[in-house]
Design an enzyme around this catalytic site. Structure first.
Site, PDB file in Angstrom:
ATOM      1  CG  ASN A 113       8.446  -1.493   1.022  1.00 53.70           C
ATOM      2  OD1 ASN A 113       7.787  -1.628   2.049  1.00 53.70           O
ATOM      3  ND2 ASN A 113       9.039  -0.348   0.692  1.00 53.70           N
ATOM      4  CD  GLU A 162      10.395  -6.965   6.725  1.00 52.03           C
ATOM      5  OE1 GLU A 162      10.768  -8.029   7.277  1.00 52.03           O
ATOM      6  OE2 GLU A 162       9.846  -6.040   7.337  1.00 52.03           O
ATOM      7  NE  ARG A 204       3.866   6.902   1.386  1.00 48.71           N
ATOM      8  CZ  ARG A 204       3.950   5.724   2.014  1.00 48.71           C
ATOM      9  NH1 ARG A 204       4.384   4.651   1.373  1.00 48.71           N
ATOM     10  NH2 ARG A 204       3.601   5.618   3.281  1.00 48.71           N
ATOM     11  CE1 TYR A 236       8.431   5.416   3.892  1.00 46.14           C
ATOM     12  CE2 TYR A 236       6.961   7.291   3.621  1.00 46.14           C
ATOM     13  CZ  TYR A 236       7.332   6.143   4.301  1.00 46.14           C
ATOM     14  OH  TYR A 236       6.614   5.723   5.387  1.00 46.14           O
ATOM     15  N   PRO A 293       0.789  -1.230   0.000  1.00 47.64           N
ATOM     16  CG  PRO A 293      -0.935  -1.570   1.529  1.00 47.64           C
ATOM     17  CD  PRO A 293       0.336  -2.181   1.020  1.00 47.64           C
ATOM     18  CG  ASN A 294      -0.398   4.372   1.116  1.00 52.90           C
ATOM     19  OD1 ASN A 294      -1.305   4.906   0.474  1.00 52.90           O
ATOM     20  ND2 ASN A 294      -0.569   3.874   2.312  1.00 52.90           N
ATOM     21  CG  HIS A 342      10.854  -1.782   5.477  1.00 48.21           C
ATOM     22  ND1 HIS A 342       9.497  -1.776   5.246  1.00 48.21           N
ATOM     23  CD2 HIS A 342      11.127  -2.936   6.107  1.00 48.21           C
ATOM     24  CE1 HIS A 342       8.982  -2.885   5.732  1.00 48.21           C
ATOM     25  NE2 HIS A 342       9.948  -3.613   6.246  1.00 48.21           N
ATOM     26  CB  ALA A 392       1.127   0.470   6.674  1.00 45.49           C
ATOM     27  NE  ARG A 405       9.327   6.564   9.386  1.00 44.77           N
ATOM     28  CZ  ARG A 405       8.445   6.422   8.389  1.00 44.77           C
ATOM     29  NH1 ARG A 405       8.580   5.419   7.541  1.00 44.77           N
ATOM     30  NH2 ARG A 405       7.464   7.271   8.251  1.00 44.77           N
TER      31      ARG A 405
HETATM   32  C1  DQA Z   1       7.813   1.463   4.465  1.00 46.99           C
HETATM   33  C2  DQA Z   1       7.707   1.694   5.981  1.00 46.99           C
HETATM   34  C3  DQA Z   1       6.283   1.485   6.457  1.00 46.99           C
HETATM   35  O1  DQA Z   1       6.201   1.712   7.868  1.00 46.99           O
HETATM   36  C4  DQA Z   1       5.345   2.450   5.780  1.00 46.99           C
HETATM   37  O2  DQA Z   1       4.013   2.203   6.184  1.00 46.99           O
HETATM   38  C5  DQA Z   1       5.464   2.412   4.301  1.00 46.99           C
HETATM   39  C6  DQA Z   1       6.800   2.300   3.706  1.00 46.99           C
HETATM   40  C7  DQA Z   1       9.203   1.828   3.925  1.00 46.99           C
HETATM   41  O3  DQA Z   1       9.490   1.470   2.792  1.00 46.99           O
HETATM   42  O4  DQA Z   1       9.994   2.479   4.613  1.00 46.99           O
HETATM   43  O5  DQA Z   1       4.492   2.578   3.573  1.00 46.99           O
HETATM   44  O6  DQA Z   1       7.589   0.090   4.213  1.00 46.99           O
END
Ligand code: DQA
Length: 147
Positions: free
Chosen positions: A73, A97, A17, A22, A9-10, A99, A76, A106
């Site tokens: 990735n 994984e 963002r 990011y 998501p996102n 990020h 959330a 954070r």
């Molecule tokens: C994320 C970290 C997550 O906490 C966040 O919700 C994201 C991006 C990252 O790539 O740093 O959407 O996965």
């Protein structure tokens, strides 16, 4: 060797963002960089992004048989996506994984990942380059398992 590169998501709106967390590179730009690295490693990559946990699960179930590993990735979903975690386990594939941000520096809720214990490793805080390192890591892991 075919590697699935999955974003949750996102992550489709990277570039819009919070760039302090990011970066400013968009998802298509990151995918181009991953494709270049994949060519040099002589592997293929398949990209998928969804804002819906079920969509990601459907994709993993449908793509697993043609894949050797996964880079994900989960956005959330990292922090609570237990059905996604189950789907990754059921794929029986090695998972890395990734990020963009350093989730360990954070908010408290971001510090826990329900994914990390079922992954071969986690890369966090290195921006888009984390995906490149993730690809190198999963490919090297698969190669070492095959020997
Ligand atoms: C994320 C970290 C997550 O906490 C966040 O919700 C994201 C991006 C990252 O790539 O740093 O959407 O996965």
């Amino acid at each position: 060797m075919n590697i699935l590169v999955i974003n949750g998501p996102n992550l489709n709106i990277l570039g819009k963002r919070d760039s302090s967390q990011y970066g400013s590179v968009t998802l298509p730009e990151i995918e181009t960089k991953i494709s270049e690295k994949a060519r040099s490693l002589k592997v293929t990559v398949e990209f998928f992004q969804s804002n819906h946990e079920g969509g990601i699960i459907d994709y993993i179930q449908s793509a697993t048989s043609d894949a050797s590993g996964i880079i994900i990735n989960p956005g959330a979903l990292t922090h609570y996506g237990l059905s996604l975690r189950d789907a990754l386990v059921d794929s029986n594939l090695p998972v890395v994984e990734v990020h963009l941000s350093n989730i360990h520096g954070r908010e408290q809720f971001r510090r826990d990942s329900v994914m990390s214990s079922i992954c071969i490793g986690q890369i966090a805080g290195l921006g888009w380059k984390g995906y490149i390192q993730g690809l190198e890591s999963v490919v090297s892991h698969i190669n070492s398992q095959e020997q």
